[in-house]
Design an enzyme around this catalytic site. Structure first.
Site, short mmCIF file in Angstrom:
data_model
loop_
_atom_site.label_atom_id
_atom_site.label_comp_id
_atom_site.label_asym_id
_atom_site.label_seq_id
_atom_site.Cartn_x
_atom_site.Cartn_y
_atom_site.Cartn_z
N ASP A 275 33.92 -27.64 3.80
CA ASP A 275 33.76 -26.39 4.55
C ASP A 275 33.91 -25.24 3.59
O ASP A 275 34.59 -25.37 2.58
CB ASP A 275 34.88 -26.27 5.60
CG ASP A 275 34.61 -27.14 6.79
OD1 ASP A 275 33.44 -27.41 7.07
OD2 ASP A 275 35.59 -27.55 7.44
N ASP B 16 37.59 -29.14 10.32
CA ASP B 16 38.76 -28.55 10.95
C ASP B 16 38.59 -28.39 12.45
O ASP B 16 39.51 -28.56 13.21
CB ASP B 16 39.09 -27.20 10.30
CG ASP B 16 37.87 -26.30 10.16
OD1 ASP B 16 36.79 -26.65 10.69
OD2 ASP B 16 37.98 -25.23 9.52
N ASN C 39 59.37 -64.82 -16.11
CA ASN C 39 58.70 -64.21 -14.98
C ASN C 39 59.45 -63.02 -14.43
O ASN C 39 58.86 -62.02 -14.06
CB ASN C 39 58.55 -65.24 -13.88
CG ASN C 39 57.12 -65.60 -13.73
OD1 ASN C 39 56.44 -65.73 -14.74
ND2 ASN C 39 56.66 -65.72 -12.52
N ASP D 51 34.51 -31.55 14.88
CA ASP D 51 34.29 -32.16 13.56
C ASP D 51 34.73 -33.62 13.49
O ASP D 51 34.47 -34.30 12.51
CB ASP D 51 35.04 -31.37 12.46
CG ASP D 51 34.30 -30.09 12.11
OD1 ASP D 51 33.09 -30.02 12.41
OD2 ASP D 51 34.93 -29.18 11.56
P1 ATP Z 1 33.16 -22.80 7.86
O1 ATP Z 1 32.28 -23.78 8.53
O2 ATP Z 1 32.90 -22.66 6.41
O3 ATP Z 1 34.60 -22.93 8.16
P2 ATP Z 1 32.78 -20.61 9.67
O4 ATP Z 1 34.18 -20.24 9.95
O5 ATP Z 1 31.81 -19.51 9.46
O6 ATP Z 1 32.62 -21.40 8.37
P3 ATP Z 1 32.52 -21.47 12.36
O7 ATP Z 1 33.95 -21.32 12.66
O8 ATP Z 1 31.75 -22.59 12.97
O9 ATP Z 1 32.28 -21.59 10.82
O10 ATP Z 1 31.82 -20.10 12.75
C1 ATP Z 1 30.44 -19.97 12.80
C2 ATP Z 1 30.05 -18.54 12.94
O11 ATP Z 1 30.56 -18.03 14.18
C3 ATP Z 1 30.64 -17.65 11.86
O12 ATP Z 1 29.82 -17.55 10.75
C4 ATP Z 1 30.71 -16.30 12.57
O13 ATP Z 1 29.45 -15.64 12.51
C5 ATP Z 1 30.99 -16.69 14.01
N1 ATP Z 1 32.41 -16.61 14.30
C6 ATP Z 1 33.42 -17.23 13.66
N2 ATP Z 1 34.60 -16.93 14.22
C7 ATP Z 1 34.34 -16.13 15.24
C8 ATP Z 1 35.14 -15.47 16.24
N3 ATP Z 1 36.46 -15.65 16.28
N4 ATP Z 1 34.53 -14.71 17.12
C9 ATP Z 1 33.20 -14.56 17.10
N5 ATP Z 1 32.39 -15.12 16.22
C10 ATP Z 1 32.94 -15.90 15.29
#
Ligand code: ATP
Length: 876
Positions: free
Chosen positions: A338, A612, A705, A616
């Protein structure tokens, strides 16, 4: 009881708690009164039982029986009982060592379990803290979020679209939508477990939404406790290597027993004397050879080296949950990681924005977040959301004030499929909804935009200008989020995402930086040198991902990045063929991760995958090495992971691979050492028997041994890694124990030691008698014993490197030097201290003889060095 039929306040009053939780003192009192929140475990094996178990080994029983018979005969004929005592002492020491090693290995595993212990978020003294799940008491308020395991039985007091998977209890795998409402029973009948929608139970997991619940039952007083009166701890399964070795030990045992029977019969026939005395004597030789040569130590050495290894790994923040992972790590070829938090620091700060109403932008972002500012002024919550709340605070928009003005009345929680979340707030009798999330996703749902205080239709032109700005920020490696809003005259009748998230009005974008972890730069370089391919997988935007991957050296061209949407257009066969082209996957959904793992595995690659989030678990399970996150990871992923990173850090994975390679190497060195030693004993005795003389007495074999084999074998297990540990390509997972010439090495090294031993015997006899002949010779026996013991000690030095010269090794192994010196002193002592020498039936030997024995023994070093050099040059 029947908490589901009572209102939330009644339940809180019944368990003497409140929404602010218990005080720490009260929780402690309750913990002391009612005990830990644990299911009863199966009874532990006592020390005495363990000891007896060691003695129950069939070989030891035969040896003890043989000792008893010879003891009785000796007593009857008024002979010395020395032999019997020595055997008993050796057996006892062996058993003690066995027990000690076993409990040490077990302690290491226990300590690991302790580290991997489940934790829960609870409210105590009015604020949220994380505690060990086993310390939860009745009355605690737990906070439940997607991915959390429910730690005990509880009544829900607050619920935002929470869905729980209760298969472990009800067998129903479809998640149940929960509520905080009081249930009504039909005419006083009880409600079945699966229908108690306002309760959560130990053993189930939150798969969606969030909520709070007050604990009403812990430990054995839970529904789980009722089903499982005593759940025995899941047994550590054996690793493939351990299974292979157990098989090998069995085969070798049969071979050795065959040889023993042969020796027994052959010796009797050769001597031609079938008196009970000779029979007994011959029987003792055969039995002691069996005890000495059957490699029962193998399995123990492997277990111990593995457990020392996992302890070392845990010191480097890699907590092994399944022993198999240690071995697999050593052959890892692909590491899929990730991005956020693992490659980067997950310390977000808003540094850029787009949209002309920054105040509204910040308000929307802060209110549509679960992060809060606590009493001390600290922001707590998820880093992305903390950054947004801090951003608003910098514009003097403090979250607590914002919440007072516009309290939240409903929400559609974040999930990584939609990549957004929405909250609805009341505002002077009307209602306003804020939605925030990935710009590409949110923008799809926007039909209007806000500019200069008025709402306009969203034209393609303006949409393109937003996307251009999104790209501008993403190319700078910023994580971009979009905010939108929507107003209602009346409270929306449904808070389902599909009902709320339509017809939105675009407000603006924020761009936040998340610096890369500095140590990851080196770790990526190390991976590449070690023939391991690092791969980034992220939910983030492709441009952001590519920019960070270039900075880290994962890719050198943005064309090596691909998005989840693009993956959808690629067939399975095509992906199997082209998987090597990509090292960055952006905007992926959890199911894409499974496809990526499968494609790499199809290509025969040993693949590690981190995860995480609540979704997943499947990809972690399908990877060869599933890796969970200790800090940000959900319970669901940690529970299926083979290894958990205590610090969520990519560099830790690379360290674990290094440890894994080292452990495998060391195990192989110990095995090679032990098998070569056993072989040398078998060959020497076999040869002597065929020629008709005694080269070593049973007690001598037992001594060699115990002293000269076990300790160096263990010490070899503690070797530091060889210099090329992380510069050579990964070991093939198909490789057996004897591949790479190990079988040959064992053979010639065993033969070599027996040749010098037999030579020592004849030289000893010649010096004493002045003739070269095959004859019984106490001097010969003494020389053979000394030479074999010492040769084994020098051989352990040889084994420090399988093919490298031991004179070129920079690192020292103090344990091995210690083991060598102790063996050396003990061996010299039994030979030279008169009364000990008498017990062991050794003859006095001169300094000159001692020197010859030493020379013969030490010759194994130059000879093995020469053969290693030849092997090295042949390989080139
Ligand atoms: P990684 O997979 O590397 O951990 P990530 O945190 O970007 O990355 P996700 O948690 O699946 O992966 O989030 C996907 C997308 O959703 C993010 O790129 C962001 O645009 C949006 N996002 C993440 N957290 C929030 C939140 N708390 N509220 C709204 N949108 C969010």
């Amino acid at each position: 009881m029947q908490h589901y039929l009572k209102g939330t306040e009644d339940v809180l009053a019944e368990v003497k708690s409140s929404r602010a939780g218990l005080t720490e003192q009260e929780a402690e009192t309750r913990l002391n009164e009612n005990g830990k929140n644990k299911l009863a475990e199966s009874k532990k094996i006592s020390l005495a039982e363990r000891f007896v178990k060691q003695l129950m080994d069939p070989m030891i029983i035969i040896l003890l029986a043989a000792a008893a018979v010879s003891g009785i005969t000796a007593a009857y004929e008024n002979e010395s009982l020395a032999d019997v005592f020595i055997i008993l002492i050796v057996v006892l020491i062996n058993a003690f060592l066995g027990v000690y090693q076993e409990s040490k290995a077990e302690k290491a595993i226990e300590a690991l379990n302790e580290m991997a212990a489940a934790t829960s978020k609870v409210i105590r003294n009015g604020s949220q803290i994380t505690i060990k799940s086993e310390d939860i008491v009745v009355g605690d308020i737990v906070i439940l979020e997607a991915g959390d395991a429910v730690p005990a039985d509880a009544r829900i007091i607050e619920c935002a679209s929470m869905k729980i998977e209760e298969a472990a209890l009800t067998g129903e795998s479809v998640p149940v939508t929960k509520t905080e409402d009081t249930l009504l029973s039909d005419d006083g009948k009880d409600i079945s477990l699966g229908d108690r929608k306002n309760m959560v139970y130990m053993g189930s997991t939150v798969v969606y939404g969030r909520g709070q619940a007050v604990i009403v039952g812990t430990g054995m007083n839970t529904e789980m406790g009722k089903i499982a009166d005593a759940i025995s701890k899941a047994k550590e399964s054996s690793t493939p290597l351990q299974i292979k070795l157990a098989g090998l030990s069995k085969i070798l045992s049969f071979i050795v027993i065959g040889i023993c029977i042969f020796i027994f019969a052959f010796r009797l026939i050769k001597i031609g004397d079938f008196s009970s005395e000779v029979m007994l004597d011959t029987f003792m030789v055969a039995v002691s050879l069996a005890v000495a040569a059957i490699p029962e130590g193998l399995a123990a050495v492997v277990t111990i080296v593995l457990s020392i290894g996992v302890t070392n790994m845990s010191k480097r923040n890699a907590v092994i949950r399944k022993l198999t992972a240690v071995e697999t790590l050593g052959s890892a070829q692909i590491i899929c990681s990730d991005k956020t938090g693992t490659l980067t620091q997950n310390k977000m700060t808003v540094v850029d924005h787009f949209g002309d109403n920054e105040e509204l932008l910040a308000t929307a972002m802060a209110l549509c977040s679960d992060a809060e500012i606590d009493g001390n002024g600290d922001t707590i919550g998820e880093p992305t959301e903390c950054a947004l709340v801090n951003y608003a605070a910098k514009l003097s928009l403090r979250k607590p004030d914002l919440k007072n003005q516009k309290p939240r009345v409903g929400e559609a929680p974040f999930d990584s499929m939609r990549k957004m979340m929405s909250t609805v707030h009341s505002m002077d009798g009307r209602f306003i909804q804020y939605t925030k999330g990935a710009p590409d996703e949110v923008l799809k749902l926007c039909t209007k935009y806000l500019k200069d205080g008025t709402v306009h239709e969203l034209t393609d032109e303006f949409r393109n200008s937003i996307l251009a700005d999104n790209k501008r920020m993403a190319d700078k490696a910023l994580r971009v989020l979009c905010a939108a809003y929507k107003e209602y005259d009346n409270m929306p009748s449904s808070f389902e995402a599909k009902d709320l998230e339509t017809d939105l009005i675009f407000i603006g974008l924020t761009g936040m930086i998340d610096p890369v972890r500095p140590e990851v730069l080196d770790a990526i370089k190390e991976c590449k040198v070690a023939g391991i391919r690092p791969i980034m997988i992220t939910g983030d935007h492709k441009d952001t991902a590519a920019a960070i991957a270039m900075e880290l050296g994962i890719i050198d061209d943005p064309s090596q990045a691909i998005t989840g949407a693009m993956l959808n257009d690629i067939s399975e066969e095509e992906l199997n063929r082209t998987i090597g082209n990509y090292s960055v996957y952006a905007r992926v959904q959890p199911e894409h991760k499974v496809r990526i793992v499968k494609a790499w595995k199809q290509n025969g690659m040993i693949t590690a995958m981190t995860g995480d989030g609540v979704n997943d678990a499947p990809s972690i399970k399908s990877a060869d090495i599933g890796i969970g996150m200790g800090i940000t990871g959900t319970d669901v992923t940690k529970n299926v992971a083979d290894m958990v990173l205590a610090d969520d850090n990519f560099a830790t994975i690379v360290n674990a691979v290094e440890e894994g390679r080292k452990i495998y190497d060391n195990i192989r060195k110990s095995i090679q050492f032990l098998l070569a030693s056993n072989l040398s004993e078998v060959l020497s005795i076999f040869f002597a028997t065929v020629l008709g003389f005694t080269i070593l007495h049973p007690v001598h074999i037992l001594w060699i041994n115990l002293i000269t084999d076990t300790f160096p074998a263990l010490a070899l297990g503690m070797e530091e890694g060889e210099d090329d540990l992380m510069t050579r390509p990964p070991r093939s997972s198909k490789e057996g124990i004897f591949t790479g010439g190990v079988g040959f090495d064992i053979g010639y090294q065993g033969l070599l030691i027996s040749i010098v031993t037999i030579a020592a015997y004849f030289i000893g006899h010649y010096i004493e008698s002045g003739v070269w002949e095959v004859a019984s010779s106490p001097d010969g026996i003494t020389m053979a014993f000394l030479t074999m013991s010492m040769a084994e000690i020098f051989q352990s030095l040889n084994m420090r490197s399988q093919r490298g010269s031991i004179f070129k090794m920079k690192r020292k192994n103090m344990y091995l030097f210690g083991a060598m010196i102790v063996s050396f002193i003990l061996t010299t002592t039994v030979i030279s201290v008169p009364f000990l020498a008498e017990i062991f039936e050794f003859e006095h030997i001169s300094i000159q003889e001692y020197g010859i024995a030493m020379l013969l023994a030490v010759s194994v070093i130059p000879i093995v060095e020469m053969i290693k050099a030849i092997q090295r040059s042949v390989k080139k």
